[in-house]
Motif scaffolding. Sequence first.
Motif, PDB file in Angstrom:
ATOM      1  N   TRP A  36      -0.524   1.644  -5.254  1.00 32.29           N
ATOM      2  CA  TRP A  36       0.508   2.674  -5.139  1.00 32.29           C
ATOM      3  C   TRP A  36       1.717   2.055  -4.445  1.00 32.29           C
ATOM      4  CZ3 TRP A  36       0.409   7.357  -7.370  1.00 32.29           C
ATOM      5  CH2 TRP A  36      -0.819   7.874  -7.787  1.00 32.29           C
ATOM      6  N   TYR A  37       2.870   2.299  -5.023  1.00 32.87           N
ATOM      7  CA  TYR A  37       4.152   1.928  -4.433  1.00 32.87           C
ATOM      8  C   TYR A  37       4.929   3.216  -4.184  1.00 32.87           C
ATOM      9  CZ  TYR A  37       3.780  -3.061  -5.683  1.00 32.87           C
ATOM     10  OH  TYR A  37       3.401  -4.386  -5.771  1.00 32.87           O
ATOM     11  N   GLU A  46       8.513  -0.131  -2.200  1.00 33.06           N
ATOM     12  CA  GLU A  46       7.595  -0.831  -1.302  1.00 33.06           C
ATOM     13  C   GLU A  46       6.152  -0.557  -1.661  1.00 33.06           C
ATOM     14  OE1 GLU A  46       7.434   0.345   2.802  1.00 33.06           O
ATOM     15  OE2 GLU A  46       7.465   2.485   2.341  1.00 33.06           O
ATOM     16  N   LEU A  47       5.327  -1.556  -1.398  1.00 33.05           N
ATOM     17  CA  LEU A  47       3.898  -1.436  -1.634  1.00 33.05           C
ATOM     18  C   LEU A  47       3.280  -0.576  -0.540  1.00 33.05           C
ATOM     19  CD1 LEU A  47       1.320  -2.296  -3.141  1.00 33.05           C
ATOM     20  CD2 LEU A  47       1.278  -4.332  -1.685  1.00 33.05           C
ATOM     21  N   VAL A  48       2.500   0.408  -0.937  1.00 32.89           N
ATOM     22  CA  VAL A  48       1.854   1.308   0.022  1.00 32.89           C
ATOM     23  C   VAL A  48       0.389   0.925   0.224  1.00 32.89           C
ATOM     24  CG1 VAL A  48       1.187   3.689   0.491  1.00 32.89           C
ATOM     25  CG2 VAL A  48       3.398   3.202  -0.594  1.00 32.89           C
ATOM     26  N   TYR A  59      -3.329  -1.849   3.112  1.00 30.45           N
ATOM     27  CA  TYR A  59      -2.325  -0.824   3.346  1.00 30.45           C
ATOM     28  C   TYR A  59      -1.130  -1.414   4.073  1.00 30.45           C
ATOM     29  CZ  TYR A  59      -6.304   2.235   2.476  1.00 30.45           C
ATOM     30  OH  TYR A  59      -7.388   2.860   1.908  1.00 30.45           O
ATOM     31  N   THR A  60       0.027  -0.856   3.796  1.00 32.20           N
ATOM     32  CA  THR A  60       1.175  -1.216   4.596  1.00 32.20           C
ATOM     33  C   THR A  60       1.009  -0.596   5.977  1.00 32.20           C
ATOM     34  OG1 THR A  60       3.592  -1.329   4.588  1.00 32.20           O
ATOM     35  CG2 THR A  60       2.612   0.765   3.948  1.00 32.20           C
ATOM     36  N   ASP A  61       1.551  -1.236   6.993  1.00 29.51           N
ATOM     37  CA  ASP A  61       1.290  -0.813   8.368  1.00 29.51           C
ATOM     38  C   ASP A  61       1.650   0.648   8.629  1.00 29.51           C
ATOM     39  OD1 ASP A  61       2.139  -3.990   9.990  1.00 29.51           O
ATOM     40  OD2 ASP A  61       0.308  -3.287   9.005  1.00 29.51           O
ATOM     41  N   TYR A  94       4.693   5.630  -7.129  1.00 27.20           N
ATOM     42  CA  TYR A  94       4.396   5.030  -8.425  1.00 27.20           C
ATOM     43  C   TYR A  94       3.029   4.373  -8.417  1.00 27.20           C
ATOM     44  CZ  TYR A  94       9.432   5.416  -9.266  1.00 27.20           C
ATOM     45  OH  TYR A  94      10.714   5.876  -9.431  1.00 27.20           O
ATOM     46  N   CYS A  95       2.307   4.580  -9.480  1.00 27.41           N
ATOM     47  CA  CYS A  95       1.044   3.886  -9.700  1.00 27.41           C
ATOM     48  C   CYS A  95       1.330   2.559 -10.409  1.00 27.41           C
ATOM     49  CB  CYS A  95       0.143   4.753 -10.573  1.00 27.41           C
ATOM     50  SG  CYS A  95      -1.494   4.057 -10.897  1.00 27.41           S
ATOM     51  N   TYR A  96       0.577   1.543 -10.047  1.00 22.61           N
ATOM     52  CA  TYR A  96       0.770   0.198 -10.581  1.00 22.61           C
ATOM     53  C   TYR A  96      -0.580  -0.392 -10.946  1.00 22.61           C
ATOM     54  CZ  TYR A  96       1.677  -4.867 -10.276  1.00 22.61           C
ATOM     55  OH  TYR A  96       1.763  -6.207 -10.510  1.00 22.61           O
ATOM     56  N   ALA A  97      -0.636  -1.035 -12.114  1.00 16.66           N
ATOM     57  CA  ALA A  97      -1.882  -1.647 -12.573  1.00 16.66           C
ATOM     58  C   ALA A  97      -1.657  -3.114 -12.901  1.00 16.66           C
ATOM     59  CB  ALA A  97      -2.410  -0.914 -13.803  1.00 16.66           C
ATOM     60  N   ASP A  98      -2.529  -3.964 -12.390  1.00 12.26           N
ATOM     61  CA  ASP A  98      -2.480  -5.394 -12.648  1.00 12.26           C
ATOM     62  C   ASP A  98      -3.676  -5.759 -13.516  1.00 12.26           C
ATOM     63  OD1 ASP A  98      -2.201  -8.351 -10.507  1.00 12.26           O
ATOM     64  OD2 ASP A  98      -2.513  -8.132 -12.648  1.00 12.26           O
ATOM     65  N   PHE A  99      -3.368  -6.086 -14.791  1.00 17.78           N
ATOM     66  CA  PHE A  99      -4.434  -6.480 -15.706  1.00 17.78           C
ATOM     67  C   PHE A  99      -4.357  -7.966 -16.007  1.00 17.78           C
ATOM     68  CE2 PHE A  99      -6.826  -2.786 -16.944  1.00 17.78           C
ATOM     69  CZ  PHE A  99      -6.024  -1.736 -16.568  1.00 17.78           C
ATOM     70  N   TYR A 100      -4.055  -8.769 -15.012  1.00 16.43           N
ATOM     71  CA  TYR A 100      -3.980 -10.217 -15.091  1.00 16.43           C
ATOM     72  C   TYR A 100      -2.828 -10.680 -15.983  1.00 16.43           C
ATOM     73  CZ  TYR A 100      -8.715 -10.004 -13.117  1.00 16.43           C
ATOM     74  OH  TYR A 100      -9.791  -9.750 -12.326  1.00 16.43           O
ATOM     75  N   TRP A 101      -2.933 -10.396 -17.285  1.00 14.93           N
ATOM     76  CA  TRP A 101      -1.927 -10.906 -18.205  1.00 14.93           C
ATOM     77  C   TRP A 101      -0.684 -10.029 -18.264  1.00 14.93           C
ATOM     78  CZ3 TRP A 101      -6.464  -8.551 -19.419  1.00 14.93           C
ATOM     79  CH2 TRP A 101      -6.374  -7.356 -20.137  1.00 14.93           C
ATOM     80  N   ARG A 102      -0.833  -8.827 -17.760  1.00 14.90           N
ATOM     81  CA  ARG A 102       0.284  -7.885 -17.835  1.00 14.90           C
ATOM     82  C   ARG A 102       0.126  -6.818 -16.758  1.00 14.90           C
ATOM     83  NH1 ARG A 102       2.701  -4.946 -23.331  1.00 14.90           N
ATOM     84  NH2 ARG A 102       4.395  -3.846 -22.254  1.00 14.90           N
ATOM     85  N   THR A 103       1.262  -6.316 -16.295  1.00 11.38           N
ATOM     86  CA  THR A 103       1.247  -5.246 -15.303  1.00 11.38           C
ATOM     87  C   THR A 103       1.938  -4.016 -15.870  1.00 11.38           C
ATOM     88  OG1 THR A 103       3.306  -6.052 -14.316  1.00 11.38           O
ATOM     89  CG2 THR A 103       1.242  -6.875 -13.386  1.00 11.38           C
ATOM     90  N   TYR A 104       1.585  -2.867 -15.301  1.00 14.36           N
ATOM     91  CA  TYR A 104       2.100  -1.603 -15.822  1.00 14.36           C
ATOM     92  C   TYR A 104       2.487  -0.686 -14.672  1.00 14.36           C
ATOM     93  CZ  TYR A 104      -0.290  -3.179 -20.031  1.00 14.36           C
ATOM     94  OH  TYR A 104      -0.706  -3.917 -21.112  1.00 14.36           O
TER      95      TYR A 104
END
Length: 115
Positions: A36-37, A46-48, A59-61, A94-104
Amino acid sequence: QVRLVESGGGLVQAGGSLRLSCAASRSISSGKAMAWYRQAPGKQRELVATTTTGGSTNYTDSVKGRFTISRDNAKNTVYLQMNSLKPEDTAVYYCYADFYWRTYWGQGTQVTVSS
């Protein structure tokens, strides 16, 4: 292509709670991590919080002890439980997904905390 759909945002008073959900259109257990950002007006995104497929979380501080990220692999859904909300938590999340070859990215959901 992976679609991420967030829900659960809204208006809440300071000290209140919200739970955000992010539903993915493919198996999140096949990816590297989910996160989650947030982006407040006039500020950088920012990354949450993050959760990896291996089970670790970070988690961010500013949210430690108040926010909890979790995942339900069977439902391909990631959650962000937000407690003791503060006005400074107001942002689009925002939700963020890391699928190695691509992010969403998801489309975002507004969280507004009133004082």
